[in-house]
Design an enzyme around this catalytic site. Structure first.
Site, PDB file in Angstrom:
ATOM      1  N   THR A   1      46.742  29.889  49.514  1.00  9.48           N
ATOM      2  CA  THR A   1      45.634  28.991  48.599  1.00  9.48           C
ATOM      3  C   THR A   1      46.175  27.880  47.864  1.00  9.48           C
ATOM      4  O   THR A   1      47.925  27.969  47.511  1.00  9.48           O
ATOM      5  CB  THR A   1      45.690  30.068  47.579  1.00  9.48           C
ATOM      6  OG1 THR A   1      44.813  29.658  46.796  1.00  9.48           O
ATOM      7  CG2 THR A   1      46.263  31.203  46.991  1.00  9.48           C
ATOM      8  N   ASP A   2      45.735  27.117  47.221  1.00 10.61           N
ATOM      9  CA  ASP A   2      46.225  26.018  46.511  1.00 10.61           C
ATOM     10  C   ASP A   2      46.309  26.493  45.205  1.00 10.61           C
ATOM     11  O   ASP A   2      47.174  26.072  43.811  1.00 10.61           O
ATOM     12  CB  ASP A   2      44.515  25.099  46.001  1.00 10.61           C
ATOM     13  CG  ASP A   2      43.558  25.603  45.446  1.00 10.61           C
ATOM     14  OD1 ASP A   2      43.640  26.365  45.485  1.00 10.61           O
ATOM     15  OD2 ASP A   2      43.091  24.357  45.875  1.00 10.61           O
ATOM     16  N   GLU A   3      45.281  27.902  44.867  1.00 11.08           N
ATOM     17  CA  GLU A   3      45.678  28.440  43.512  1.00 11.08           C
ATOM     18  C   GLU A   3      47.409  29.253  43.763  1.00 11.08           C
ATOM     19  O   GLU A   3      47.724  29.182  42.395  1.00 11.08           O
ATOM     20  CB  GLU A   3      45.224  29.700  43.620  1.00 11.08           C
ATOM     21  CG  GLU A   3      43.744  28.957  43.276  1.00 11.08           C
ATOM     22  CD  GLU A   3      42.418  30.648  42.909  1.00 11.08           C
ATOM     23  OE1 GLU A   3      43.054  31.139  41.961  1.00 11.08           O
ATOM     24  OE2 GLU A   3      42.147  30.639  43.997  1.00 11.08           O
TER      25      GLU A   3
ATOM     26  N   TYR B   1      46.750  37.693  40.999  1.00  8.57           N
ATOM     27  CA  TYR B   1      45.991  36.855  42.624  1.00  8.57           C
ATOM     28  C   TYR B   1      47.127  36.077  43.339  1.00  8.57           C
ATOM     29  O   TYR B   1      48.125  36.117  43.732  1.00  8.57           O
ATOM     30  CB  TYR B   1      44.698  36.831  42.875  1.00  8.57           C
ATOM     31  CG  TYR B   1      44.168  35.990  43.639  1.00  8.57           C
ATOM     32  CD1 TYR B   1      44.714  36.760  44.859  1.00  8.57           C
ATOM     33  CD2 TYR B   1      44.201  34.387  43.847  1.00  8.57           C
ATOM     34  CE1 TYR B   1      44.322  36.154  46.129  1.00  8.57           C
ATOM     35  CE2 TYR B   1      43.727  34.040  44.672  1.00  8.57           C
ATOM     36  CZ  TYR B   1      43.835  34.397  46.325  1.00  8.57           C
ATOM     37  OH  TYR B   1      43.146  33.612  47.541  1.00  8.57           O
TER      38      TYR B   1
ATOM     39  N   LYS C   1      50.061  35.475  45.880  1.00  9.98           N
ATOM     40  CA  LYS C   1      50.044  35.155  47.347  1.00  9.98           C
ATOM     41  C   LYS C   1      51.351  34.106  47.099  1.00  9.98           C
ATOM     42  O   LYS C   1      51.943  33.403  47.201  1.00  9.98           O
ATOM     43  CB  LYS C   1      48.555  33.916  46.773  1.00  9.98           C
ATOM     44  CG  LYS C   1      47.552  35.197  47.405  1.00  9.98           C
ATOM     45  CD  LYS C   1      47.549  35.820  48.669  1.00  9.98           C
ATOM     46  CE  LYS C   1      47.446  34.686  50.006  1.00  9.98           C
ATOM     47  NZ  LYS C   1      47.283  35.433  51.074  1.00  9.98           N
TER      48      LYS C   1
HETATM   49  P1  NAD Z   1      38.254  38.816  51.624  1.00  9.27           P
HETATM   50  O1  NAD Z   1      39.057  39.754  50.489  1.00  9.27           O
HETATM   51  O2  NAD Z   1      37.152  38.782  52.369  1.00  9.27           O
HETATM   52  O3  NAD Z   1      38.737  39.789  53.213  1.00  9.27           O
HETATM   53  C1  NAD Z   1      39.877  40.152  52.650  1.00  9.27           C
HETATM   54  C2  NAD Z   1      40.281  41.456  54.326  1.00  9.27           C
HETATM   55  O4  NAD Z   1      41.247  41.925  54.688  1.00  9.27           O
HETATM   56  C3  NAD Z   1      38.937  42.004  54.434  1.00  9.27           C
HETATM   57  O5  NAD Z   1      38.521  42.049  55.087  1.00  9.27           O
HETATM   58  C4  NAD Z   1      40.490  43.315  54.175  1.00  9.27           C
HETATM   59  O6  NAD Z   1      39.596  44.572  54.212  1.00  9.27           O
HETATM   60  C5  NAD Z   1      41.472  43.208  54.446  1.00  9.27           C
HETATM   61  N1  NAD Z   1      41.983  43.757  54.203  1.00  9.27           N
HETATM   62  C6  NAD Z   1      42.994  43.878  52.443  1.00  9.27           C
HETATM   63  N2  NAD Z   1      43.997  44.444  52.533  1.00  9.27           N
HETATM   64  C7  NAD Z   1      43.915  45.122  53.404  1.00  9.27           C
HETATM   65  C8  NAD Z   1      45.352  46.095  53.944  1.00  9.27           C
HETATM   66  N3  NAD Z   1      46.305  46.656  52.814  1.00  9.27           N
HETATM   67  N4  NAD Z   1      45.352  45.908  55.369  1.00  9.27           N
HETATM   68  C9  NAD Z   1      44.982  45.944  56.049  1.00  9.27           C
HETATM   69  N5  NAD Z   1      43.682  44.402  55.817  1.00  9.27           N
HETATM   70  C10 NAD Z   1      43.548  44.284  54.597  1.00  9.27           C
HETATM   71  O7  NAD Z   1      39.482  37.542  52.104  1.00  9.27           O
HETATM   72  P2  NAD Z   1      38.965  36.089  52.628  1.00  9.27           P
HETATM   73  O8  NAD Z   1      38.060  35.079  51.404  1.00  9.27           O
HETATM   74  O9  NAD Z   1      38.598  36.107  53.616  1.00  9.27           O
HETATM   75  O10 NAD Z   1      40.623  35.334  52.016  1.00  9.27           O
HETATM   76  C11 NAD Z   1      41.625  35.464  53.279  1.00  9.27           C
HETATM   77  C12 NAD Z   1      42.704  34.912  53.333  1.00  9.27           C
HETATM   78  O11 NAD Z   1      42.158  33.512  53.084  1.00  9.27           O
HETATM   79  C13 NAD Z   1      43.604  36.008  51.695  1.00  9.27           C
HETATM   80  O12 NAD Z   1      44.898  35.789  52.438  1.00  9.27           O
HETATM   81  C14 NAD Z   1      42.937  34.207  50.944  1.00  9.27           C
HETATM   82  O13 NAD Z   1      44.593  34.606  49.964  1.00  9.27           O
HETATM   83  C15 NAD Z   1      43.275  33.469  51.810  1.00  9.27           C
HETATM   84  N6  NAD Z   1      42.394  31.907  50.907  1.00  9.27           N
HETATM   85  C16 NAD Z   1      40.972  32.307  50.711  1.00  9.27           C
HETATM   86  C17 NAD Z   1      40.688  31.678  50.020  1.00  9.27           C
HETATM   87  C18 NAD Z   1      39.422  31.106  49.638  1.00  9.27           C
HETATM   88  O14 NAD Z   1      38.443  30.712  48.883  1.00  9.27           O
HETATM   89  N7  NAD Z   1      38.069  32.597  49.484  1.00  9.27           N
HETATM   90  C19 NAD Z   1      40.871  29.833  49.873  1.00  9.27           C
HETATM   91  C20 NAD Z   1      42.779  30.136  50.913  1.00  9.27           C
HETATM   92  C21 NAD Z   1      42.595  31.068  50.891  1.00  9.27           C
END
Ligand code: NAD
Length: 355
Positions: A133-135, A159, A163
């Site tokens: 993430t950009d965070e 969080y 990350k």
């Molecule tokens: P989300 O919370 O919607 O999904 C996370 C998934 O990971 C879920 O399906 C959950 O069941 C699974 N999970 C969690 N803990 C687990 C574990 N211990 N073992 C196996 N599975 C596990 O997240 P998202 O919004 O889809 O984000 C996905 C990735 O992208 C993350 O790494 C996040 O940091 C990154 N990201 C998200 C955003 C955003 O805006 N949502 C932006 C940039 C980066």
């Protein structure tokens, strides 16, 4: 190509799974523990498909993770599994440290051990793509500043700190052990199947249910928004054509104040769902209520995505206007999906309880 997608039942992961099944010939092994944020209905299209397997496994379980590498022999790992909600990380950081740091560590170790003994044909092209993430960069105040791939890390929340830690581990496994890694740092995503606790779906669903729309502080926090399918395209470009060891920032060139995002959603609902408005209000905007700011709330995030544009020719295809319209329409047309999440029915069904 055989891909491990971790977190493929979450918001972004399920969009990646749907894309891989519908638009590529990749074999997908989804490794997802199905926490509250994971939902198999989000990748329903893949269930039963001959190129899709779901392994319901916790990435913190080192032995099970190692066995998966031996069982499937992947060519690529795309690691998205994480605890991802900032507010939850403030209330209860434990699972963030476990999954985001130790879970990533397990995957790195399992990848390293797997590569030691696997065929040269796999070894030469194997990639470990860490989705971040950009965070991790903290926040910006000046209008002319952007996060580049060289910006120092300065995370603010549990969080983003977890990350950031995972990004450092991934780079260290490249420098120390030669693991062929790629990292992407992306701005805020939005789109279909977004979990209802996040800002955009939360506003849409509060407005439709006639509930208060809470806005942190004065709503002046700026985020750069990217439509989730644009993110998925960027991820696949990086995973298949990116240079090993490199980091790529991904952003939407859509800087918006939170309050403007909320107002835009309310205006779209006036146009698309005028009859669903509660009788107690004249306009959806009447539901907006300013609440105490989140502790440590970052003021502004803005991504310089010129590297991925220049090197991999990726640019977003949706503007915030077109992407938000698609998102609001999707939520209006998929009441069943979010209602089953909101009332806990989906989770109870998965646990085998009578509903
Ligand atoms: P989300 O919370 O919607 O999904 C996370 C998934 O990971 C879920 O399906 C959950 O069941 C699974 N999970 C969690 N803990 C687990 C574990 N211990 N073992 C196996 N599975 C596990 O997240 P998202 O919004 O889809 O984000 C996905 C990735 O992208 C993350 O790494 C996040 O940091 C990154 N990201 C998200 C955003 C955003 O805006 N949502 C932006 C940039 C980066």
């Amino acid at each position: 190509m055989k891909i491990f997608i971790t977190g493929g039942s979450g918001f972004i992961g399920s969009a990646l799974v749907r894309h891989c099944i519908n638009k590529t010939n990749f074999n997908v092994i989804n490794i997802d523990k199905l926490t509250y944020a994971g939902n198999e209905e989000s990748h329903k299209v893949a269930i039963g498909h001959p190129r899709f397997i779901h392994e319901k496994i916790d990435i913190c379980n080192k032995i099970k993770v190692q066995k998966l590498f031996q069982k499937y022999k992947p060519d690529l790992v795309m690691h998205l599994a994480a605890e991802s909600h900032v507010d939850r990380s403030i209330d209860s950081p434990n699972d963030f440290m476990k999954t985001n740091i130790m879970g990533t560590f397990n995957l790195l170790e399992a990848s390293k051990d797997y590569l030691k003994n696997c065929d040269h044909s796999i070894k030469k092209d194997f990639r470990f793509h860490h989705i971040s993430t950009d965070e991790v960069y903290g926040d910006l105040d000046k209008k002319d500043e952007y996060f580049t791939e060289k910006t120092s890390y300065d995370p603010s929340s549990p969080y983003s700190a977890s990350k950031a830690a995972s990004d450092h581990l991934v780079r260290a496994w490249n420098r120390t052990y030669g693991l062929p890694i790629l990292i992407t740092n992306c701005s805020n995503n939005y789109g279909p199947y977004h979990f209802p606790e996040k800002l955009i779906p939360h506003v849409i669903l509060s407005a439709l249910n006639g509930k208060t729309i809470p806005v942190y502080g004065d709503g002046s926090q700026v985020r750069d928004w990217l439509f989730v399918d644009d993110h998925v395209r960027a991820l696949l470009e990086v995973a298949t054509r990116g240079k090993v060891g490199e980091t790529y920032n991904i952003g939407g060139n859509n800087e918006m104040k939170n309050i403007d995002v909320v107002n835009n959603i309310c205006e779209l609902l006036e146009e698309l769902a005028p009859k669903m408005k509660s009788k107690a209000i004249k306009k959806y905007k009447d539901l907006i209520k300013y609440v105490d700011d989140r502790p440590g709330h970052d003021l502004r995030y803005a991504i310089d995505a010129s590297k991925i544009k220049q090197e991999l020719n990726w640019v977003p295809s949706e503007s915030f206007e077109t992407g938000l319209r698609k998102t609001v329409k999707w939520f209006l047309e998929n009441k069943e999906w979010y209602e089953r999440i909101l009332n806990g029915e989906y989770k109870m069904k998965r646990m085998g309880k009578n509903i």
